[in-house]
Design a protein around this motif. Structure first.
Motif, mmCIF file in Angstrom:
data_model
loop_
_atom_site.group_PDB
_atom_site.id
_atom_site.type_symbol
_atom_site.label_atom_id
_atom_site.label_comp_id
_atom_site.label_asym_id
_atom_site.label_seq_id
_atom_site.Cartn_x
_atom_site.Cartn_y
_atom_site.Cartn_z
ATOM 1 N N HIS A 225 0.832 -1.209 0.000
ATOM 2 C CA HIS A 225 0.000 0.000 0.000
ATOM 3 C C HIS A 225 0.864 1.256 0.000
ATOM 4 O O HIS A 225 0.568 2.232 -0.711
ATOM 5 C CB HIS A 225 -0.919 -0.019 1.228
ATOM 6 N N VAL A 228 2.249 1.724 -3.508
ATOM 7 C CA VAL A 228 1.235 2.272 -4.421
ATOM 8 C C VAL A 228 1.174 3.787 -4.273
ATOM 9 O O VAL A 228 1.166 4.538 -5.264
ATOM 10 C CB VAL A 228 -0.146 1.641 -4.153
ATOM 11 N N ILE A 256 -1.750 0.336 -10.785
ATOM 12 C CA ILE A 256 -2.641 0.508 -9.642
ATOM 13 C C ILE A 256 -2.552 1.955 -9.163
ATOM 14 O O ILE A 256 -1.496 2.424 -8.754
ATOM 15 C CB ILE A 256 -2.259 -0.434 -8.489
ATOM 16 N N GLN A 258 -5.071 3.296 -6.924
ATOM 17 C CA GLN A 258 -5.660 3.445 -5.593
ATOM 18 C C GLN A 258 -5.878 2.065 -4.999
ATOM 19 O O GLN A 258 -6.335 1.143 -5.683
ATOM 20 C CB GLN A 258 -6.980 4.190 -5.669
ATOM 21 N N ALA A 259 -5.540 1.922 -3.724
ATOM 22 C CA ALA A 259 -5.702 0.641 -3.040
ATOM 23 C C ALA A 259 -5.851 0.890 -1.552
ATOM 24 O O ALA A 259 -5.672 2.009 -1.065
ATOM 25 C CB ALA A 259 -4.502 -0.267 -3.310
ATOM 26 N N SER A 260 -6.186 -0.146 -0.814
ATOM 27 C CA SER A 260 -6.291 -0.051 0.640
ATOM 28 C C SER A 260 -5.942 -1.405 1.244
ATOM 29 O O SER A 260 -5.952 -2.438 0.559
ATOM 30 C CB SER A 260 -7.693 0.389 1.071
ATOM 31 N N GLY A 280 -13.907 -3.683 -5.293
ATOM 32 C CA GLY A 280 -12.526 -3.803 -5.710
ATOM 33 C C GLY A 280 -12.067 -5.242 -5.788
ATOM 34 O O GLY A 280 -12.839 -6.175 -5.564
ATOM 35 N N LEU A 290 -4.461 -6.784 -0.048
ATOM 36 C CA LEU A 290 -4.523 -5.474 -0.684
ATOM 37 C C LEU A 290 -5.764 -5.417 -1.563
ATOM 38 O O LEU A 290 -5.972 -6.276 -2.420
ATOM 39 C CB LEU A 290 -3.279 -5.246 -1.550
ATOM 40 N N ARG A 291 -6.608 -4.406 -1.325
ATOM 41 C CA ARG A 291 -7.774 -4.209 -2.167
ATOM 42 C C ARG A 291 -7.447 -3.168 -3.234
ATOM 43 O O ARG A 291 -7.174 -2.008 -2.924
ATOM 44 C CB ARG A 291 -8.983 -3.755 -1.361
ATOM 45 N N ILE A 292 -7.477 -3.603 -4.491
ATOM 46 C CA ILE A 292 -7.209 -2.707 -5.616
ATOM 47 C C ILE A 292 -8.512 -2.015 -5.993
ATOM 48 O O ILE A 292 -9.486 -2.673 -6.345
ATOM 49 C CB ILE A 292 -6.646 -3.483 -6.809
ATOM 50 N N GLU A 293 -8.511 -0.699 -5.916
ATOM 51 C CA GLU A 293 -9.751 0.063 -6.103
ATOM 52 C C GLU A 293 -9.787 0.873 -7.397
ATOM 53 O O GLU A 293 -10.862 1.185 -7.905
ATOM 54 C CB GLU A 293 -9.941 0.993 -4.897
#
Length: 326
Positions: A225, A228, A256, A258-260, A280, A290-293
């Motif tokens: 994160h 990113v 990527i 944005q992610a969280s 995501g 990791l959530r890819i948004e």
């Protein structure tokens, strides 16, 4: 004693131009602006001026663009301006000792970190990547070393979990000019602090490379994160997806934007998709997920992951490797 100083300004990008504009709006007198020679840019490779040069020309300030300062004529030209101080902000050229010693008060630099931490070319990105809680600018008296000069003034700001290098760049572009004017006010008084840096606390912010952008899912979600966020706007974190159709395959480098971090005790192997839905694409890592948004497919603009799933759902099915074959 007058608080007005005669200043030579040296800088290149928009970050530097904002500092120049602050000087032009102040009581100080900018006698000349130095920037690198114009470079080819755009589809036609047309010679293009940097942001600092454009600001200088708008205000009728003399612009000098030496390739370097090895030529004695360039050294003598700078000396002819009889400046009190030379302000250097993201100039991109190393200054020889003869230049550092020419202005009456020497040369000062606005550096985008809390020195002595993160000397070097990419302090904002490395600070984010490392997970620092704060960053800032340091105004230092320049010497022949790389960001090793005595510190005159520091200004700090917190790093939030949503900050990227782009947002921090903007924050420091606001923080720096104010700190610079405060520093010049001290220098105009003739007696100003110069605190030596502790080399034992120093760290080096190496220039970013494209190869760093490829994410390693064997790292933790927290580390990924940070990467990113640190690699926006360049080189942008990415992974390689190998699309297979029959006996043909094609690699897609997917960026990527944005992610969280998602806390999970899922047992999937790092790099495996846990789920993919309108919120995501959640990918397992060495620790958490990791959530890819927001992503960007090759040749396309950045889009929410949910929009990409509408067209490429087969690429991102649960239980498959995100950088594997379809």
């Amino acid at each position: 004693m007058s608080n007005s100083l005669n200043i030579i300004f040296a800088g290149t990008p928009d970050f530097a131009a904002k500092h120049l504009q602050a000087l032009l709006n102040s009581e100080h007198n900018v006698v000349a602006v130095y920037c690198p020679p114009d470079k080819p840019a755009g589809r036609g490779n047309k010679l293009t001026a940097c942001a600092t040069k454009n600001v200088a020309l708008e205000h009728g300030i003399t612009v000098e663009q030496p390739v370097n300062f090895k030529d004695k004529a360039d050294q003598e030209k700078l000396a002819s301006y009889q400046a009190d101080v030379m302000v250097v902000v993201a100039y991109g050229l190393l200054l020889p000792t003869v230049i550092l010693e020419t202005p009456r008060l020497g040369c000062i630099n606005v550096h985008g970190s809390i020195l002595p931490k993160w000397r070097g070319a990419a302090p904002i990105q490395r600070s984010l990547e490392q997970g620092d809680a704060e960053t800032g600018v340091t105004i230092m008296q320049m010497d022949k070393g790389l960001d090793t000069g005595a510190m005159i003034l520091k200004a700090t700001c917190p790093i939030t979990l949503t900050d990227t290098s782009a947002t921090l760049y903007e924050k420091l572009a606001e923080l720096g000019p104010s700190a610079l004017l405060d520093t010049l006010a001290l220098m105009a008084q003739g007696d100003y602090p110069q605190t030596p840096q502790d080399d034992n606390l120093a760290s080096y912010a190496a220039k970013l490379t494209k190869t760093e952008a490829e994410l390693d899912w064997q790292q933790s979600a927290e580390v990924l994160h940070r990467k990113v966020r640190a690699y926006i706007p360049w080189p942008v974190a990415q992974f390689t997806f190998n699309e297979v159709n029959g006996d043909k395959s094609k690699e897609h480098r997917i960026r990527i934007w944005q992610a969280s971090v998602i806390e999970t005790d899922a047992s999937e192997q790092p790099g495996t998709i846990i789920s993919a839905d309108k919120n995501g694409i959640i990918v397992a890592t060495a620790k958490n997920a990791l959530r890819i948004e927001m992503m960007q497919l090759p040749g396309k603009k950045a889009m929410p992951a949910s929009d990409i799933l509408n067209a490429r759902a087969a690429w991102f099915k649960a239980s498959q490797a995100i950088n594997g074959s379809r």
